[in-house]
Scaffold this motif. Structure first.
Motif, short mmCIF file in Angstrom:
data_model
loop_
_atom_site.label_atom_id
_atom_site.label_comp_id
_atom_site.label_asym_id
_atom_site.label_seq_id
_atom_site.Cartn_x
_atom_site.Cartn_y
_atom_site.Cartn_z
N ARG A 8 0.84 -1.22 0.00
CA ARG A 8 0.00 0.00 0.00
C ARG A 8 0.87 1.26 0.00
NH1 ARG A 8 -5.25 -0.59 1.61
NH2 ARG A 8 -5.18 1.17 3.02
N GLU A 9 1.95 1.23 0.75
CA GLU A 9 2.87 2.38 0.78
C GLU A 9 3.56 2.56 -0.57
OE1 GLU A 9 4.31 5.77 2.23
OE2 GLU A 9 2.91 4.47 3.32
N ARG A 10 3.96 1.46 -1.18
CA ARG A 10 4.60 1.51 -2.51
C ARG A 10 3.62 2.08 -3.54
NH1 ARG A 10 8.20 1.97 -6.11
NH2 ARG A 10 8.46 0.42 -7.73
N ALA A 11 2.37 1.68 -3.47
CA ALA A 11 1.35 2.21 -4.39
C ALA A 11 1.20 3.72 -4.23
CB ALA A 11 0.01 1.52 -4.15
N LYS A 12 1.23 4.18 -3.01
CA LYS A 12 1.12 5.62 -2.75
C LYS A 12 2.30 6.36 -3.40
CE LYS A 12 -0.01 6.85 1.43
NZ LYS A 12 0.03 7.24 2.85
N ASN A 13 3.49 5.79 -3.28
CA ASN A 13 4.67 6.41 -3.90
C ASN A 13 4.58 6.40 -5.42
OD1 ASN A 13 5.85 7.02 -1.43
ND2 ASN A 13 6.93 5.07 -1.34
N LEU A 14 4.08 5.30 -5.98
CA LEU A 14 3.96 5.20 -7.44
C LEU A 14 2.97 6.23 -8.01
CD1 LEU A 14 4.03 1.34 -7.97
CD2 LEU A 14 5.76 3.00 -8.70
N ARG A 15 1.97 6.59 -7.23
CA ARG A 15 1.01 7.61 -7.69
C ARG A 15 1.69 8.96 -7.89
NH1 ARG A 15 -2.16 5.86 -3.15
NH2 ARG A 15 -3.10 3.91 -3.83
N ARG A 16 2.75 9.18 -7.16
CA ARG A 16 3.47 10.47 -7.26
C ARG A 16 4.41 10.54 -8.46
NH1 ARG A 16 5.07 9.61 -1.47
NH2 ARG A 16 3.13 9.99 -0.39
N VAL A 17 4.83 9.38 -8.98
CA VAL A 17 5.84 9.35 -10.04
C VAL A 17 5.37 8.54 -11.25
CG1 VAL A 17 7.83 9.76 -8.53
CG2 VAL A 17 7.02 7.43 -8.90
N MET A 18 4.21 8.88 -11.76
CA MET A 18 3.67 8.15 -12.90
C MET A 18 4.51 8.43 -14.16
SD MET A 18 -0.42 8.63 -12.14
CE MET A 18 -0.79 8.82 -13.83
N THR A 19 4.57 7.43 -15.04
CA THR A 19 5.25 7.60 -16.31
C THR A 19 4.38 8.47 -17.23
OG1 THR A 19 4.24 5.66 -17.33
CG2 THR A 19 6.31 5.31 -16.10
N GLN A 20 4.96 8.96 -18.31
CA GLN A 20 4.19 9.79 -19.24
C GLN A 20 2.99 9.02 -19.82
OE1 GLN A 20 4.37 12.97 -19.51
NE2 GLN A 20 2.86 13.17 -21.13
N PRO A 21 3.15 7.78 -20.28
CA PRO A 21 1.98 7.04 -20.77
C PRO A 21 0.90 6.85 -19.69
CG PRO A 21 3.98 5.99 -21.52
CD PRO A 21 4.40 7.04 -20.54
N GLU A 22 1.32 6.62 -18.44
CA GLU A 22 0.36 6.50 -17.35
C GLU A 22 -0.39 7.82 -17.14
OE1 GLU A 22 2.46 3.08 -14.57
OE2 GLU A 22 2.96 5.20 -14.23
N ARG A 23 0.34 8.93 -17.22
CA ARG A 23 -0.31 10.25 -17.08
C ARG A 23 -1.34 10.48 -18.18
NH1 ARG A 23 2.58 13.62 -13.51
NH2 ARG A 23 4.65 12.80 -13.07
N ILE A 24 -0.99 10.12 -19.40
CA ILE A 24 -1.91 10.29 -20.52
C ILE A 24 -3.17 9.46 -20.29
CG2 ILE A 24 -2.25 9.76 -22.98
CD1 ILE A 24 0.78 10.43 -23.35
N LEU A 25 -2.97 8.19 -19.95
CA LEU A 25 -4.12 7.32 -19.76
C LEU A 25 -4.98 7.77 -18.59
CD1 LEU A 25 -5.67 4.92 -20.79
CD2 LEU A 25 -4.19 3.43 -19.44
N TRP A 26 -4.37 8.19 -17.51
CA TRP A 26 -5.12 8.68 -16.35
C TRP A 26 -5.96 9.89 -16.74
CZ3 TRP A 26 -7.44 7.29 -12.35
CH2 TRP A 26 -7.72 8.13 -11.28
N PHE A 27 -5.40 10.82 -17.50
CA PHE A 27 -6.15 11.99 -17.98
C PHE A 27 -7.36 11.53 -18.80
CE2 PHE A 27 -6.92 15.00 -21.44
CZ PHE A 27 -7.26 16.13 -20.71
#
Length: 125
Positions: A8-27
């Protein structure tokens, strides 16, 4: 299944450092109002994007996934046992064919939401 605290802590950290493709898809997912969560922990795994209502996981596969196909297969099998469908898209697909990716996700989510629930009795009149 509740994920361990360190996941759960690792997931929280990953939310802060998304890759560019992840940012696009999230948008795109947020614009479509598809109710996905990002970097969602389930059991021993962190799902890139997860829609609980559709039990649908969307994974963004970057170059590291080319080196670990067995790991991805184990993960997909574990999620399938939990009743979660996994869609995988390459980072390149998201960046270059985002409309097609979004259409595929939307179709899978709608299909899952409209499917009858297993184990429930049919509605009575």
């Amino acid at each position: 299944m509740r994920a361990p605290d360190f996941i759960r802590e690792r997931a929280k950290n990953l939310r802060r450092v998304m890759t560019q493709p992840e940012r696009i898809l999230w948008f795109l997912l947020r614009r479509q109002n598809l109710h996905f969560r990002r970097q969602h922990p389930i059991g021993p795994y962190i799902l890139d994007f997860y829609c609980a209502a559709a039990k649908l996981c969307v994974e963004v596969d970057g170059p590291v996934h080319d080196e670990q196909p067995e790991r991805d297969q184990r993960r997909t099998a574990w999620l399938a046992k939990e009743g979660i469908r996994v869609l995988r898209f390459s980072a390149e697909d998201i960046q270059e064919r985002s409309a097609a990716v979004l259409a595929t996700i939307d179709s899978a989510a709608r299909e899952a939401r409209s499917a009858p629930s297993v184990g429930l009795p049919p509605p009575t009149a």
